[in-house]
Design an enzyme around this catalytic site. Sequence first.
Site, PDB file in Angstrom:
ATOM      1  N   CYS A 189      33.586  -5.664-118.149  1.00  0.00           N
ATOM      2  CA  CYS A 189      32.507  -5.849-117.446  1.00  0.00           C
ATOM      3  C   CYS A 189      32.227  -6.252-116.153  1.00  0.00           C
ATOM      4  CB  CYS A 189      31.444  -6.562-118.458  1.00  0.00           C
ATOM      5  SG  CYS A 189      29.496  -6.281-117.754  1.00  0.00           S
ATOM      6  N   CYS A 211      27.108 -13.012-115.944  1.00  0.00           N
ATOM      7  CA  CYS A 211      26.202 -12.848-116.741  1.00  0.00           C
ATOM      8  C   CYS A 211      26.569 -13.867-117.970  1.00  0.00           C
ATOM      9  CB  CYS A 211      25.889 -11.463-117.411  1.00  0.00           C
ATOM     10  SG  CYS A 211      25.186 -11.172-119.003  1.00  0.00           S
ATOM     11  N   GLU A 238      13.000 -18.813-149.373  1.00  0.00           N
ATOM     12  CA  GLU A 238      12.791 -18.583-147.884  1.00  0.00           C
ATOM     13  C   GLU A 238      11.472 -19.232-147.362  1.00  0.00           C
ATOM     14  OE1 GLU A 238      12.733 -17.866-143.986  1.00  0.00           O
ATOM     15  OE2 GLU A 238      14.749 -17.624-145.447  1.00  0.00           O
ATOM     16  N   CYS A 271      26.384 -20.368-139.183  1.00  0.00           N
ATOM     17  CA  CYS A 271      26.351 -19.810-137.825  1.00  0.00           C
ATOM     18  C   CYS A 271      26.748 -20.964-136.791  1.00  0.00           C
ATOM     19  CB  CYS A 271      24.947 -19.216-137.338  1.00  0.00           C
ATOM     20  SG  CYS A 271      23.710 -20.020-137.445  1.00  0.00           S
TER      21      CYS A 271
END
Length: 405
Positions: free
Chosen positions: A53, A59, A284, A356
């Site tokens: 890129c 970026c 949740e 994560c």
Amino acid sequence: MTSESTIDTIIRVAARGDGITVDGRHAPLSAPGDTLAADGTVTPGPHHQTPPCVHFPTCGGCQLQHLDDQSYAAFVTDRIASALDGQDLSAPIRTPHISPVRSRRRATLHAEGKGGKITLGFTAEKAHTIVDIKECWILDPRLFALVQPLRQLLRRLNFRRRADIHLTLADQGADILITGFAPEGLAAAEALTKFCEDHKIARVAFDDGLGPETRWEPDAVTITLGGVPVPLPPASFLQATPDGEAALTAAVLEAIGKANTVADLFAGLGTFTMAIPAKVYAAEGARDALTSLKAAAHRTQRPVYPEHRDLYRRPLTVAELDRFDAVVIDPPRSGAREQATALADCKTPVIAYVSCNPATFARDAKELCDSGWRIDWVQPVGQFRWSTHVELAAKFTRPAPPSSS
């Protein structure tokens, strides 16, 4: 004795993306096998590729485009192994599953209108400056195709501030939420309608601080999870790529096996709930996500039992957990310290832990392992390709006590 050439060789990439030599020197934008001179000059080695890129490394959307596939996969594995080692743990770590280029189905871009120019893209690495992207190797092409039309739309809307643009690929097309700005007037409404019609947009909503207000949604927007269309609230959390979602779901299903009753904790919209072929209790804390999950389960008559529950303030108790054949848990980046305490003492045969954040996963894994649980395996998933963000799924079981004879 370690040779000078070995000391100056980059042997691994640290959690934040810097290359590290044997003697602990750090070198930004270096890859394993590169050499580091005394003056800090990096000579590329066999695993240092030319970043594809034009915006790299300015970026902030990518930090590791200079790594070839082999060294990037090794980085993903090392992130998990290092986190476990920091808790004096180890586990069998499988070959990482890496999502392909241009496969991200959700992303947040930043926009700024100043001096008649609209800048739109990711923020620069370690800065607030917006990089006005002309190409992108991580976004799904259907999302990137909207970047220039969005610039034109914002110009027509007389946009003169900063705002965030949340992009998601839904079943019906692109779902767009713009936060920090809301246009007014007939001309703005006409420009927005034309943009949506021309580009087959699924939905556009604006949030100027009072909550999302939908301005365009010809058909109810959904996302298919486990083969079930689920109503999609604006800017909802989804796994970043369909490919990554499939890899994590496959790992979860493998971990829980043929369980008849499953607890899905931090269930979200039902990424795993809808894929599990069993009775599922889904907890949740976000009401909009839970409402969507409940509606989808009711419409399809799935044996799903949703509950609005803040698992940080009110985690499932040991007695509640003992009712299930398996537990699936997918907490936010902060992990699930409160819930892990009860999981450590429960009699549930298996836990599928999706994370994560390798650091908080390792912290929670330590509590489980200290109570007799074992990590059978860890499946790394690199769906945020070329970033330092790493995800995983792991299987925990309790070894059977030795039989007395």
